[in-house]
Write a protein that holds these residues in place. Structure first.
Motif, PDB file in Angstrom:
ATOM      1  N   GLY A   3       0.608  -1.270   0.065  1.00  0.00           N
ATOM      2  CA  GLY A   3      -0.084   0.034   0.030  1.00  0.00           C
ATOM      3  C   GLY A   3       0.935   1.184  -0.046  1.00  0.00           C
ATOM      4  O   GLY A   3       2.326   1.106   0.411  1.00  0.00           O
ATOM      5  N   VAL A   5       0.846   5.468   1.088  1.00  0.00           N
ATOM      6  CA  VAL A   5       0.163   6.794   1.750  1.00  0.00           C
ATOM      7  C   VAL A   5       0.977   7.942   1.529  1.00  0.00           C
ATOM      8  O   VAL A   5       2.270   7.878   1.453  1.00  0.00           O
ATOM      9  N   ARG A  29      -3.834   1.689  -5.169  1.00  0.00           N
ATOM     10  CA  ARG A  29      -4.293   2.717  -4.574  1.00  0.00           C
ATOM     11  C   ARG A  29      -3.395   3.326  -3.825  1.00  0.00           C
ATOM     12  O   ARG A  29      -2.547   3.007  -3.080  1.00  0.00           O
ATOM     13  N   VAL A  31      -3.293   6.440  -0.778  1.00  0.00           N
ATOM     14  CA  VAL A  31      -4.285   6.985   0.136  1.00  0.00           C
ATOM     15  C   VAL A  31      -3.597   8.540   0.559  1.00  0.00           C
ATOM     16  O   VAL A  31      -2.663   8.406   1.155  1.00  0.00           O
ATOM     17  N   SER A  55      -5.095   1.926   3.639  1.00  0.00           N
ATOM     18  CA  SER A  55      -4.234   1.473   2.306  1.00  0.00           C
ATOM     19  C   SER A  55      -3.883  -0.094   2.796  1.00  0.00           C
ATOM     20  O   SER A  55      -4.071  -1.012   1.648  1.00  0.00           O
ATOM     21  N   VAL A  71       2.855  -1.186   3.989  1.00  0.00           N
ATOM     22  CA  VAL A  71       2.472   0.127   3.495  1.00  0.00           C
ATOM     23  C   VAL A  71       3.943   1.063   3.450  1.00  0.00           C
ATOM     24  O   VAL A  71       4.574   0.832   4.333  1.00  0.00           O
TER      25      VAL A  71
END
Length: 140
Positions: A3, A5, A29, A31, A55, A71
């Motif tokens: 993930g 961020v 994705r 975030v 995430s 992440v």
């Protein structure tokens, strides 16, 4: 899956960087976690913590056959680093592994997003790809 961020002092900047990286990076994705709790400039540990969890959980849901790999967090400057480290300490207690990329936030996030879509991506490979953006030259 890994993930991503993006932590910046401005909610609009974080959203713009996340949107750009998601569109250029493919399926992944990204975030955003920008701004202070009142909507002004600053950072918010609770917002960053929530983004890391979002995430991570999105990647667990997206890849039900394997566990999420953690992440990667990219930050803009100053207190964003301290806030993100504090948020990471909180989520790591719950088993969410967090890594930080020391990279330019826009270029690094785009590169991280590209790498994160690879089925062979790891936290280390995403961080390495993001940090490689430090060497970009925009003009000859």
């Amino acid at each position: 899956m890994v993930g991503l961020v993006v932590v910046t002092h401005s909610a609009k900047v974080a959203e713009g960087v996340a949107d750009t990286a998601a569109q250029m990076g493919g399926e992944g994705r990204v975030v955003p976690a920008g701004g202070d709790p009142d909507g002004g400039l600053g950072t918010d540990v609770d917002r960053i913590e929530a983004a890391i969890r979002e995430s991570y959980e999105a990647n667990v849901d997206a890849d039900a056959e394997s566990e999420a790999d953690g992440v990667v967090v990219l930050v803009d400057l100053g207190s964003a680093v301290m806030s993100a480290e504090t948020a990471a300490d909180v989520v790591e207690v719950d088993g969410i592994e967090v890594a930080f990329a020391d990279a330019p936030v826009v270029e690094g996030t785009v590169e991280a997003a590209v790498e994160a879509t690879s089925p062979k991506a790891t936290l280390d490979s995403v961080v390495e790809r993001a940090e490689g953006a430090r060497e970009y030259r925009k003009f000859g």
